[in-house]
Design a protein around this motif. Structure first.
Motif, PDB file in Angstrom:
ATOM      1  N   THR A  17       0.837  -1.212   0.000  1.00  0.00           N
ATOM      2  CA  THR A  17       0.000   0.000   0.000  1.00  0.00           C
ATOM      3  C   THR A  17       0.870   1.259   0.000  1.00  0.00           C
ATOM      4  OG1 THR A  17      -1.748  -1.144   1.213  1.00  0.00           O
ATOM      5  CG2 THR A  17      -1.787   1.265   1.250  1.00  0.00           C
ATOM      6  N   LYS A  18       1.915   1.245   0.814  1.00  0.00           N
ATOM      7  CA  LYS A  18       2.805   2.410   0.885  1.00  0.00           C
ATOM      8  C   LYS A  18       3.610   2.564  -0.404  1.00  0.00           C
ATOM      9  CE  LYS A  18       3.303   2.690   5.905  1.00  0.00           C
ATOM     10  NZ  LYS A  18       4.228   2.576   7.057  1.00  0.00           N
ATOM     11  N   ARG A  19       4.019   1.444  -0.985  1.00  0.00           N
ATOM     12  CA  ARG A  19       4.784   1.524  -2.244  1.00  0.00           C
ATOM     13  C   ARG A  19       3.904   2.057  -3.368  1.00  0.00           C
ATOM     14  NH1 ARG A  19       6.513  -3.750  -3.785  1.00  0.00           N
ATOM     15  NH2 ARG A  19       5.435  -4.698  -2.013  1.00  0.00           N
ATOM     16  N   ARG A  20       2.652   1.633  -3.387  1.00  0.00           N
ATOM     17  CA  ARG A  20       1.722   2.145  -4.401  1.00  0.00           C
ATOM     18  C   ARG A  20       1.490   3.643  -4.214  1.00  0.00           C
ATOM     19  NH1 ARG A  20      -2.728  -2.805  -4.429  1.00  0.00           N
ATOM     20  NH2 ARG A  20      -1.658  -4.107  -6.012  1.00  0.00           N
ATOM     21  N   ALA A  21       1.422   4.091  -2.962  1.00  0.00           N
ATOM     22  CA  ALA A  21       1.238   5.518  -2.688  1.00  0.00           C
ATOM     23  C   ALA A  21       2.443   6.316  -3.188  1.00  0.00           C
ATOM     24  CB  ALA A  21       1.043   5.737  -1.192  1.00  0.00           C
ATOM     25  N   LEU A  22       3.641   5.794  -2.972  1.00  0.00           N
ATOM     26  CA  LEU A  22       4.851   6.481  -3.422  1.00  0.00           C
ATOM     27  C   LEU A  22       4.982   6.471  -4.948  1.00  0.00           C
ATOM     28  CD1 LEU A  22       7.337   5.123  -0.732  1.00  0.00           C
ATOM     29  CD2 LEU A  22       6.637   7.503  -1.017  1.00  0.00           C
ATOM     30  N   SER A  23       4.456   5.423  -5.583  1.00  0.00           N
ATOM     31  CA  SER A  23       4.574   5.316  -7.047  1.00  0.00           C
ATOM     32  C   SER A  23       3.733   6.355  -7.783  1.00  0.00           C
ATOM     33  CB  SER A  23       4.173   3.913  -7.509  1.00  0.00           C
ATOM     34  OG  SER A  23       2.774   3.704  -7.358  1.00  0.00           O
ATOM     35  N   LYS A  24       2.820   7.004  -7.067  1.00  0.00           N
ATOM     36  CA  LYS A  24       1.972   8.022  -7.691  1.00  0.00           C
ATOM     37  C   LYS A  24       2.733   9.328  -7.949  1.00  0.00           C
ATOM     38  CE  LYS A  24      -2.361   6.211  -5.797  1.00  0.00           C
ATOM     39  NZ  LYS A  24      -3.521   6.476  -4.908  1.00  0.00           N
ATOM     40  N   PHE A  25       3.865   9.493  -7.281  1.00  0.00           N
ATOM     41  CA  PHE A  25       4.680  10.680  -7.533  1.00  0.00           C
ATOM     42  C   PHE A  25       5.414  10.500  -8.855  1.00  0.00           C
ATOM     43  CE2 PHE A  25       4.337  10.616  -2.863  1.00  0.00           C
ATOM     44  CZ  PHE A  25       3.734  11.863  -2.692  1.00  0.00           C
ATOM     45  N   SER A  26       5.519  11.577  -9.625  1.00  0.00           N
ATOM     46  CA  SER A  26       6.083  11.482 -10.975  1.00  0.00           C
ATOM     47  C   SER A  26       6.891  12.726 -11.316  1.00  0.00           C
ATOM     48  CB  SER A  26       4.953  11.307 -11.994  1.00  0.00           C
ATOM     49  OG  SER A  26       5.391  11.576 -13.307  1.00  0.00           O
ATOM     50  N   PHE A  27       8.106  12.523 -11.816  1.00  0.00           N
ATOM     51  CA  PHE A  27       8.944  13.631 -12.285  1.00  0.00           C
ATOM     52  C   PHE A  27       8.285  14.315 -13.485  1.00  0.00           C
ATOM     53  CE2 PHE A  27      11.926  11.071  -9.895  1.00  0.00           C
ATOM     54  CZ  PHE A  27      12.725  12.016  -9.282  1.00  0.00           C
ATOM     55  N   TYR A  28       7.704  13.498 -14.371  1.00  0.00           N
ATOM     56  CA  TYR A  28       7.073  14.046 -15.570  1.00  0.00           C
ATOM     57  C   TYR A  28       5.915  14.969 -15.184  1.00  0.00           C
ATOM     58  CZ  TYR A  28       5.121  14.227 -20.286  1.00  0.00           C
ATOM     59  OH  TYR A  28       4.666  14.672 -21.512  1.00  0.00           O
ATOM     60  N   ASN A  29       5.059  14.502 -14.293  1.00  0.00           N
ATOM     61  CA  ASN A  29       3.934  15.328 -13.852  1.00  0.00           C
ATOM     62  C   ASN A  29       4.398  16.539 -13.058  1.00  0.00           C
ATOM     63  OD1 ASN A  29       2.066  13.612 -15.027  1.00  0.00           O
ATOM     64  ND2 ASN A  29       1.749  12.413 -13.160  1.00  0.00           N
TER      65      ASN A  29
ATOM     66  N   PHE B  23       7.074  18.155 -13.455  1.00  0.00           N
ATOM     67  CA  PHE B  23       7.636  19.137 -14.386  1.00  0.00           C
ATOM     68  C   PHE B  23       6.545  19.828 -15.194  1.00  0.00           C
ATOM     69  CE2 PHE B  23       9.413  20.626 -18.345  1.00  0.00           C
ATOM     70  CZ  PHE B  23      10.631  21.160 -17.985  1.00  0.00           C
ATOM     71  N   TYR B  24       5.746  19.053 -15.922  1.00  0.00           N
ATOM     72  CA  TYR B  24       4.802  19.650 -16.871  1.00  0.00           C
ATOM     73  C   TYR B  24       3.562  20.243 -16.202  1.00  0.00           C
ATOM     74  CZ  TYR B  24       7.689  18.056 -20.675  1.00  0.00           C
ATOM     75  OH  TYR B  24       8.749  17.886 -21.526  1.00  0.00           O
ATOM     76  N   ASN B  25       3.218  19.762 -15.005  1.00  0.00           N
ATOM     77  CA  ASN B  25       2.090  20.342 -14.271  1.00  0.00           C
ATOM     78  C   ASN B  25       2.544  21.311 -13.187  1.00  0.00           C
ATOM     79  OD1 ASN B  25       0.157  18.861 -15.748  1.00  0.00           O
ATOM     80  ND2 ASN B  25       0.484  17.073 -14.443  1.00  0.00           N
ATOM     81  N   LYS B  26       3.862  21.495 -13.085  1.00  0.00           N
ATOM     82  CA  LYS B  26       4.458  22.414 -12.099  1.00  0.00           C
ATOM     83  C   LYS B  26       3.882  22.164 -10.702  1.00  0.00           C
ATOM     84  CE  LYS B  26       5.038  25.993 -15.607  1.00  0.00           C
ATOM     85  NZ  LYS B  26       4.712  27.371 -16.017  1.00  0.00           N
ATOM     86  N   ILE B  27       3.859  20.907 -10.311  1.00  0.00           N
ATOM     87  CA  ILE B  27       3.316  20.542  -9.006  1.00  0.00           C
ATOM     88  C   ILE B  27       4.171  21.160  -7.907  1.00  0.00           C
ATOM     89  CG2 ILE B  27       2.878  18.612  -7.437  1.00  0.00           C
ATOM     90  CD1 ILE B  27       2.161  16.948  -9.894  1.00  0.00           C
ATOM     91  N   TYR B  28       3.504  21.824  -6.972  1.00  0.00           N
ATOM     92  CA  TYR B  28       4.192  22.615  -5.955  1.00  0.00           C
ATOM     93  C   TYR B  28       3.899  22.089  -4.554  1.00  0.00           C
ATOM     94  CZ  TYR B  28       5.453  26.646  -3.105  1.00  0.00           C
ATOM     95  OH  TYR B  28       6.012  27.455  -2.158  1.00  0.00           O
ATOM     96  N   TYR B  29       4.931  22.041  -3.709  1.00  0.00           N
ATOM     97  CA  TYR B  29       4.783  21.647  -2.313  1.00  0.00           C
ATOM     98  C   TYR B  29       5.356  22.736  -1.414  1.00  0.00           C
ATOM     99  CZ  TYR B  29       4.150  17.031  -4.449  1.00  0.00           C
ATOM    100  OH  TYR B  29       3.710  15.982  -5.229  1.00  0.00           O
ATOM    101  N   SER B  30       4.911  22.746  -0.188  1.00  0.00           N
ATOM    102  CA  SER B  30       5.396  23.741   0.768  1.00  0.00           C
ATOM    103  C   SER B  30       6.143  23.035   1.896  1.00  0.00           C
ATOM    104  CB  SER B  30       4.222  24.545   1.335  1.00  0.00           C
ATOM    105  OG  SER B  30       4.682  25.510   2.251  1.00  0.00           O
ATOM    106  N   PHE B  31       7.388  23.474   2.141  1.00  0.00           N
ATOM    107  CA  PHE B  31       8.202  22.909   3.209  1.00  0.00           C
ATOM    108  C   PHE B  31       8.744  24.038   4.078  1.00  0.00           C
ATOM    109  CE2 PHE B  31       8.970  20.096  -0.528  1.00  0.00           C
ATOM    110  CZ  PHE B  31       8.324  18.956  -0.054  1.00  0.00           C
ATOM    111  N   SER B  32       8.812  23.806   5.369  1.00  0.00           N
ATOM    112  CA  SER B  32       9.439  24.773   6.259  1.00  0.00           C
ATOM    113  C   SER B  32      10.962  24.652   6.128  1.00  0.00           C
ATOM    114  CB  SER B  32       9.029  24.516   7.705  1.00  0.00           C
ATOM    115  OG  SER B  32       9.594  23.295   8.171  1.00  0.00           O
TER     116      SER B  32
END
Length: 421
Positions: free
Chosen positions: A386-398, A400-409
């Motif tokens: 379950t955890k591996r499947r959750a991690l597999s949803k992250f994508s370099f391609y997405n 980059f092209y969707n400019k996915i943004y995260y917030s970190f302190s």
């Protein structure tokens, strides 16, 4: 000569920027620190015991171990900038200008150089003489620089210490005359240097090799890495004139610079504006792809060696988010926010056919699910399906092209980067 004054009021502003806060909110506290800084400057002890070091990529990197030293460094840089006026271009500005020059359809010659052990090879005595000769700061600022150099002598540090913001600016002063000498060569049409990485484009009509000129302009202590013809560091390589129609034999040459791979063709681009441009394809360089792959593997390996608690897994998730996505960091000593990450670090990328983003996504999937990957068995034991499947949803391609943004302190980013090796 212009100087930023050595006063409590002025230093309070530097301290506030260092802490990324408003001076008015901490007036009494910051004034006390400012008076401490002035006393240490007067006693030549501002940098004494204030340098911490650690190993990074087999190099010793230094940081300031006290607010006093960090703020004093900012004051030195400010005073040098007011008088030296050394113009430094950012990575994006250099890449944009390089792309424009490479896109020209005329024949040209490209050279790439880098300096061996750049920071460690800078002669501090010569640097001080240069600052004095050009009157780049007051005697008080010069005395402050000398107090840092005395600490470096006591610690047996060669040249300028890596990691310090002051080292970066002093190195620019050290190479300012070199930069101007290369630019003045009559057949040079483009020149850029980012720290120790140099790229030069010359008019192909002039057949001479400029390497001897480059070497002669450098100080005696600085030397160039010697490369073979295939690495275009000696003798450069020639790019012929571009053709309006795509030729039968499509010729291309590659150059790696500042994390990018530029593929240069002997024809014009199909997408033309008012001025025809040579076809150039840009991708993330193979060296950067290898570095990102190493960070992916280190992130999982660190988790496998951890206690595997919920917080350990959350940290792993944040590391994968930071690698595949985008986020903001604060510029050193300022309140300026800088966007970085897979898109903002490589936004000039154009190549789609053999896209490096696919390679990175494939590596992430292999780590999680492929039995042929050396780390997979350890990851399978450490992470549920379950955890591996959750991690597999992250994508370099997405990312980059969707400019996915995260917030970190700031503290989160420190933890994230610590596991990258």
């Amino acid at each position: 000569m212009i100087e930023s004054p050595y006063t409590v009021r002025n230093l309070v502003g530097f301290i506030a920027r260092h802490h990324q806060t408003k001076a008015a909110d901490h007036k009494a506290e910051y004034e006390a620190v400012a008076r401490e800084i002035l006393a240490k400057i007067e006693n030549n002890t501002i940098f004494k015991g204030a340098l911490d070091d650690f190993e990074l990529n087999r190099k010793t990197v230094y940081t300031y171990g006290s607010v006093c030293a960090a703020v004093a460094s900012k004051l030195i840089i400010r005073n040098l900038k007011l008088n030296a006026r050394v113009k430094t271009l950012g990575r994006s500005e250099i890449v944009s200008s390089l792309l424009s020059s490479l896109s020209d359809g005329v024949p040209y010659k490209v050279y790439r150089y880098d300096i061996v052990s750049f920071y460690e090879s800078i002669n501090r005595d010569k640097l001080l003489s240069l600052i004095r000769r050009k009157s780049l700061c007051s005697s008080k600022t010069l005395q402050l620089i000398e107090s840092l150099f005395k600490v470096l002598n006591d610690k047996r540090v060669q040249g300028l210490p890596r990691g310090l913001d002051l080292s970066a600016y002093l190195s620019e002063i050290y190479l300012a005359d070199f930069d101007e000498s290369v630019k003045r060569l009559s057949h040079v049409s483009f020149y850029a240097r980012f720290v120790d990485d140099i790229v030069v484009i010359t008019n192909h009509i002039v057949d001479e090799d400029i390497t001897s000129d480059i070497k002669s302009f450098l100080s005696d202590e600085l030397t160039l890495h010697e490369g073979d013809e295939s690495s275009y560091k000696r003798g450069g390589f020639v790019i012929g004139a571009a053709e309006l129609a795509e030729p039968r034999v499509l010729v291309s040459r590659k150059i790696d610079y500042l994390g990018y791979e530029f593929k240069i063709f002997n024809c014009y681009s199909e997408n033309q504006d008012f001025r025809p441009k040579r076809r150039i394809e840009v991708d993330i360089s193979i060296h950067k792809v290898a570095k990102i792959k190493s960070r992916i593997a280190n992130s999982f390996l660190t988790y496998c060696l951890s206690r595997k608690t919920a917080s350990d897994f959350n940290l792993l998730v944040r590391r994968i988010k930071a690698l595949t996505g985008n986020y903001e960091i604060h510029s050193s000593g300022t309140n300026v926010k800088i966007k970085t990450g897979i898109f903002y670090s490589y936004h000039f990328k154009t190549d789609l056919e053999r896209c490096s983003l696919y390679l990175l996504d494939a590596m992430l999937k292999r780590l999680l699910f492929s039995k042929t990957h050396p780390l997979n068995s350890r990851i399978v034991k450490a992470l549920s399906l379950t955890k591996r499947r959750a991690l597999s949803k992250f994508s370099f391609y997405n990312g980059f092209y969707n400019k996915i943004y995260y917030s970190f302190s700031y503290q989160e980013l420190k933890k994230i980067r610590k596991g990258w090796g």
